[in-house]
Scaffold this motif. Structure first.
Motif, PDB file in Angstrom:
ATOM      1  N   SER A   1       0.864  -1.192   0.000  1.00  0.00           N
ATOM      2  CA  SER A   1       0.000   0.000   0.000  1.00  0.00           C
ATOM      3  C   SER A   1       0.888   1.225   0.000  1.00  0.00           C
ATOM      4  O   SER A   1       1.843   1.324   0.789  1.00  0.00           O
ATOM      5  CB  SER A   1      -0.901   0.102   1.239  1.00  0.00           C
ATOM      6  OG  SER A   1      -1.034  -1.109   1.903  1.00  0.00           O
ATOM      7  N   VAL A   2       0.558   2.150  -0.858  1.00  0.00           N
ATOM      8  CA  VAL A   2       1.199   3.466  -0.868  1.00  0.00           C
ATOM      9  C   VAL A   2       0.026   4.426  -0.753  1.00  0.00           C
ATOM     10  O   VAL A   2      -0.706   4.645  -1.719  1.00  0.00           O
ATOM     11  CB  VAL A   2       2.003   3.687  -2.162  1.00  0.00           C
ATOM     12  CG1 VAL A   2       2.626   5.084  -2.156  1.00  0.00           C
ATOM     13  CG2 VAL A   2       3.073   2.610  -2.323  1.00  0.00           C
ATOM     14  N   GLY A   3      -0.216   4.922   0.447  1.00  0.00           N
ATOM     15  CA  GLY A   3      -1.446   5.663   0.703  1.00  0.00           C
ATOM     16  C   GLY A   3      -2.619   4.743   0.436  1.00  0.00           C
ATOM     17  O   GLY A   3      -2.623   3.583   0.866  1.00  0.00           O
ATOM     18  N   ASP A   4      -3.607   5.221  -0.332  1.00  0.00           N
ATOM     19  CA  ASP A   4      -4.788   4.400  -0.617  1.00  0.00           C
ATOM     20  C   ASP A   4      -4.607   3.500  -1.836  1.00  0.00           C
ATOM     21  O   ASP A   4      -5.524   2.783  -2.214  1.00  0.00           O
ATOM     22  CB  ASP A   4      -6.018   5.307  -0.829  1.00  0.00           C
ATOM     23  CG  ASP A   4      -6.648   5.721   0.494  1.00  0.00           C
ATOM     24  OD1 ASP A   4      -6.358   5.054   1.513  1.00  0.00           O
ATOM     25  OD2 ASP A   4      -7.419   6.692   0.511  1.00  0.00           O
ATOM     26  N   THR A   5      -3.460   3.561  -2.459  1.00  0.00           N
ATOM     27  CA  THR A   5      -3.167   2.655  -3.579  1.00  0.00           C
ATOM     28  C   THR A   5      -2.695   1.313  -3.025  1.00  0.00           C
ATOM     29  O   THR A   5      -1.737   1.269  -2.251  1.00  0.00           O
ATOM     30  CB  THR A   5      -2.092   3.277  -4.489  1.00  0.00           C
ATOM     31  OG1 THR A   5      -2.685   4.385  -5.173  1.00  0.00           O
ATOM     32  CG2 THR A   5      -1.575   2.283  -5.515  1.00  0.00           C
ATOM     33  N   LYS A   6      -3.396   0.233  -3.411  1.00  0.00           N
ATOM     34  CA  LYS A   6      -3.070  -1.100  -2.896  1.00  0.00           C
ATOM     35  C   LYS A   6      -2.927  -2.079  -4.046  1.00  0.00           C
ATOM     36  O   LYS A   6      -3.834  -2.198  -4.884  1.00  0.00           O
ATOM     37  CB  LYS A   6      -4.181  -1.606  -1.974  1.00  0.00           C
ATOM     38  CG  LYS A   6      -4.318  -0.772  -0.720  1.00  0.00           C
ATOM     39  CD  LYS A   6      -5.372  -1.317   0.207  1.00  0.00           C
ATOM     40  CE  LYS A   6      -5.518  -0.333   1.369  1.00  0.00           C
ATOM     41  NZ  LYS A   6      -6.288  -0.897   2.476  1.00  0.00           N
ATOM     42  N   VAL A   7      -1.814  -2.785  -4.083  1.00  0.00           N
ATOM     43  CA  VAL A   7      -1.546  -3.705  -5.179  1.00  0.00           C
ATOM     44  C   VAL A   7      -1.101  -5.050  -4.619  1.00  0.00           C
ATOM     45  O   VAL A   7      -0.232  -5.090  -3.741  1.00  0.00           O
ATOM     46  CB  VAL A   7      -0.442  -3.162  -6.116  1.00  0.00           C
ATOM     47  CG1 VAL A   7      -0.313  -4.022  -7.366  1.00  0.00           C
ATOM     48  CG2 VAL A   7      -0.694  -1.712  -6.489  1.00  0.00           C
ATOM     49  N   ILE A   8      -1.705  -6.132  -5.115  1.00  0.00           N
ATOM     50  CA  ILE A   8      -1.209  -7.473  -4.811  1.00  0.00           C
ATOM     51  C   ILE A   8      -0.196  -7.831  -5.897  1.00  0.00           C
ATOM     52  O   ILE A   8      -0.523  -7.834  -7.081  1.00  0.00           O
ATOM     53  CB  ILE A   8      -2.347  -8.518  -4.805  1.00  0.00           C
ATOM     54  CG1 ILE A   8      -3.382  -8.184  -3.724  1.00  0.00           C
ATOM     55  CG2 ILE A   8      -1.779  -9.916  -4.565  1.00  0.00           C
ATOM     56  CD1 ILE A   8      -4.566  -9.148  -3.697  1.00  0.00           C
ATOM     57  N   CYS A   9       1.040  -8.098  -5.478  1.00  0.00           N
ATOM     58  CA  CYS A   9       2.088  -8.461  -6.434  1.00  0.00           C
ATOM     59  C   CYS A   9       2.484  -9.902  -6.147  1.00  0.00           C
ATOM     60  O   CYS A   9       2.784 -10.237  -4.998  1.00  0.00           O
ATOM     61  CB  CYS A   9       3.326  -7.588  -6.262  1.00  0.00           C
ATOM     62  SG  CYS A   9       2.986  -5.822  -6.326  1.00  0.00           S
ATOM     63  N   SER A  10       2.526 -10.724  -7.176  1.00  0.00           N
ATOM     64  CA  SER A  10       3.000 -12.086  -6.927  1.00  0.00           C
ATOM     65  C   SER A  10       4.039 -12.467  -7.973  1.00  0.00           C
ATOM     66  O   SER A  10       4.060 -11.942  -9.082  1.00  0.00           O
ATOM     67  CB  SER A  10       1.836 -13.071  -6.942  1.00  0.00           C
ATOM     68  OG  SER A  10       1.379 -13.261  -8.247  1.00  0.00           O
TER      69      SER A  10
END
Lengths: 251, 251, 251, 251, 251, 251
Positions: free
Chosen positions: F31-40
């Motif tokens: 999470s970077v602030g409200d940006t959320k990313v699932i990275c696999s």
């Protein structure tokens, strides 16, 4: 009494014309009332990638409608460039149902392609497709059995399908035509084997629901209709092949 | 004598069964030997965007084969996700041919959808499609003419199609079946009106060529075959409608 | 006299610039009036799956237009995600035509890819493509012949194409430009070999028909135009290669 | 005792985290054992073309899996360029199920888009999607109800789904995980309302069949599991909203 | 000295031929060494949906390569049925770059379609496309300005692009050809306005990285190359139009 | 002070949760602030066709957004049937960036599949994806290194990315959120290694331009933000793995 004069548990007139096409290994024209479907079974001497090297066969089905099988002309899926969700659902159902009564080990690494092409639609096209495709497939597999050394007769039972539903007035009816189907509150497709086991049961409330008791009524209606369909199949298959299947079924 | 016992200029047996389907405005099952095509004509009360606000109608055709219409099962175009070049060529040809004998002004802003679905293929599917589609269309337009106030009877002539070819031995033959067609050096499709005018002429040397004299022989053969096809169409259309078209043709 | 001042049987000015691109084995820029097409021939050392292990080669063509080759910008087929029926028809025609004058056995298991890209369109793009592609292909095959041990010189004749048509006033004209083509009642494309044999004949009445006599007039016009095109091709190919083809043609 | 230590009728641990995302009108992260799905409900102020001008709303669902939700990485459907039949079947099921407990007249011409994205898969993703999507949808519709003048509270009942199956040893189990699901002979998904009515019943013999008695056992198992799921939903929805739905349910 | 004899900061020979096609509002053939691109600008009297009713115009670009623009024949994107990521990246870049020097308010609700078709490729096709497209667009907008009442002259500055890179030996070079580009460790495209402002800066280490000092060297090289490209553009545009742009630039 | 109270060079709160999913070889939720990313990161034991038989590995990335990751629901690319240009640009960037810090020779003929799925978007999704994917990849490669005999430790440096931009008032800011990003005149993404070398530099004037001096300010801002991101990565990777990378970096 229903819209078209039938009793609640009465099927529409059923005809199964075998050897309808000259090229396929098995083919029928099945009519259930005004619903008409050409079903063909084609044998290919290989299996799809995910089945390779298992020594087993595979059965897969495709379903389509002529554009003017319906009241309003429907756009061809080839023109749209994609197969609709409804079509996919139906062809997955047909393939799955047929696989339940075939000994895939016995047919070796072969694919049975089932094609169901609806020439004219008046409700119940998926159940007519299953009922007709079974006959085309049984004939194709019988031919294969006679010409190739299989590990045994590959058809293990009869298989037919019908629809049942609950109309707006709460009446449970069998083999809905298009007008009934459009207005039904509950719609259920039942696929059964000749010895009375379920293969598929798909009941759907269309913006409605159904109770445990209604489920029982629906299943009773389906059973009555299916008994009649098995008789039509036996007549179409002929005595010899029907008896061979009956024998396989007993084991 | 040909492979199947026919004379060089002899057509295969032709049957045209009208009103084959219950939903379309016009429909036939045409058989030319073992080639069988369901042709239907559907009337839609609007025209495609490029024709709007011109007060004229449009005719468009779609062509398809059942997967097992052929010796080897062919993959559905809906599964491939695209229509092949061959199919596109054929459906453009059918539409163009039919438009030549219809007064598009007379039908107003309506589209006639022609669907040609090949149930069984043994050569000559595109010419059988045109010959059958003409009958389905004429019946649909006649119904339209009777129920709506059109600016006049919209069919201006008969229309049929056949194939001619040059076999490997140089013989010119009419109405090639699949075996002949596969081996022919030259293949020509001729679409003609009832009064003997050409609508389409498509001659192709298959890795071969043909001379001016051979062209004449081919055209003479086509004319003989077409004369017979027009008789079949008249019989299918019935006396009243045939006479009405004959009258329109004279003007 | 025609719209642009030409005589009925007069072609527009023709130019064929060879070696137009640096990468392809053969390439030309052909102009027929304002119609300009880049034609290239590429040699690939394998054949498509259906041709494998036959020891023969294959020729296939692709055709496209720049979006602004036309008066109105046309949408790219890559953006649409599919090739239109018109494009497919044209590329099938180009490939088929070229195959008629090549000895496919001689080139071995190789594919000749023909690319015809219309830079500017003013009618007759498919016939200009064939005429130009022939030159690019002959040069590519000649190079191949010189560097590889082929079973013989693979080009068996010259090949060119032109259009003829019947205008609204009944006049038969050769090499229609866009304005004439749009208004013509009958449109015919003729592909011929250098020794005067037909390879393709595609005549179409556009909501119109044509008679036997008109067919003769059209073919006479085409022949006149083609004679001139063969001269342009010979000049572009150079004396040595032209003579080699002429020799092959005689056999 | 089952593979993972559960009793035959025991669900895996269930968690429903509400307001999981900041943008959607309703959203949850539901976990059923190791199966995790993000469900969101979005409200759009228009309906699809076939629903226009009827004054009614529509509910439609989309379902997808992250590529690495599964043991083996699965290829994205966006890369394949098409949605698989399995996905279509599931999204049609989710949409149909939810529509059974919403008064579409009450929401006016609006579409509720349901998105179910499987983050991690361990069997039962479609039933977890329905159970979670119901909560997201109820919260979104409640917000809509509070801010817009609707014709009434639009949610008419609770709705949840679970799977039941018959393992190879004949045991009937509830809420199958991936290992059980892969090996099960019969697989049935049951969608029910809070007051015990069926919405969907989909039972499938996987190359197997099931009897009338087995059907009863399966339905009993499903009912037990669903009772527990309704409790989880009520907790997630909170007391106030749960009571409002309970009130609507009674009518 | 470089592979082809150039100094590190020396561009390849540049030619810009204007009015290359007869149909588009503006068109050029630009050559940068052996890289040749046809750039055309077409004016359409509407904007895409997302721009409607804002009173502003839009500029969008499409980029393509002829199949045999390259050493190895590349497959047409229309045959593949989709546009590759590389193509999309390039066409987005071209459109974005051009929009930086056009006053979109001044052109009203119109779309400028830019088409860049690479006839022959030898590295730097995207920068040649931008440099050439700018000229085509400026001529098209000038024509528009002269014939329609615009709110002012819409071009606000010159715009050109070039590539710079770091070769394996660490040398910084300008305007890489294909051989250099394939082997470069770092590749940077720089788009600049006539008054020396950056519009786009895209530097990429190809499995390599670059330092702050190297960035400076790269930018200095780019500036030298761009100065020369602006001179070519001015010559192509002619004195009158160049001065008008120079005047707009000063404001 | 910025819209959300941050200093110009201040990043939003950053969290990297490792081992987020149970199936992939490496996975994080960043999470970077409200940006959320699932990275696999998934390891496949083969390489794409163009890389075969070179003894080297490959890294490729896919990027997607949940439909309701954004304020307005965005249509799934699987429903559209194609991947947008924006998505392609981003996934090419992620793959290229990661390849710069991996020794592809060391991993042998294996593909590392990176999946970045944006759960919630508030600006900077591509830079968060790179920063998170690096951690997932490093963990997956470390596992691979420990279980297989590789030719050496394959990760050669740290890698992170951030955005910088120039707001309408001329202020240079780091890590733009969605509101800032939409209004920024210049937007630049910077990908850097742990030892301060550039991997990618993509600066774009949005209908605007930027000067040499502004470029310097932007790069200074990026460097400050990246220093902080490297600290977050080290914490997520743990001491042991961070030291191993630091050691590799020194060589």
């Amino acid at each position: 009494m229903r819209f078209d004069g039938r009793e609640p548990q009465q099927l529409r007139p059923v005809h199964i014309e075998t050897d309808y096409l000259k090229h396929p290994e098995g083919s029928v024209l099945i009519s259930v009332g005004d619903t008409k479907v050409i079903c063909s079974a084609s044998i290919e001497d290989k299996v799809p990638p995910f089945m390779r090297n298992q020594g087993k066969g595979w059965i897969t089905a495709e379903y389509s409608m002529l554009p003017r099988a319906t009241e309003q002309r429907n756009i061809r899926e080839s023109s749209k460039g994609k197969v609709t969700g409804r079509t996919m659902e139906i062809q997955r159902l047909i393939g799955r149902a047929l696989r339940a009564v075939v000994n895939l080990d016995a047919i070796g690494e072969r694919t049975i392609w089932i094609d169901c092409d609806v020439i004219q639609a008046d409700g119940g096209t998926r159940t007519a497709s299953i009922t007709g495709a079974y006959v085309a497939m049984a004939q194709a597999l019988n031919k294969l059995y006679k010409t190739k050394k299989l590990k045994g007769f590959p058809v293990s039972d009869f298989l037919a399908a019908t629809s049942v539903g609950i109309l707006a007035d709460g009446q449970v009816v069998v083999d809905l035509n298009y007008v009934e189907d459009s207005a039904a509150h509950v719609d259920m497709n039942v696929v059964m084997t000749g010895n009375g086991e379920f293969v598929e049961l798909q009941g759907t409330g269309e913006e409605a629901t159904f109770s445990y008791n209604q489920l029982h009524e629906l299943l009773a209606g389906a059973q009555a209709g299916l008994a009649e369909l098995f008789e039509h199949q036996k007549q179409a298959l002929g005595e010899e092949l029907s008896e061979q299947i009956a024998k396989a079924q007993k084991r």
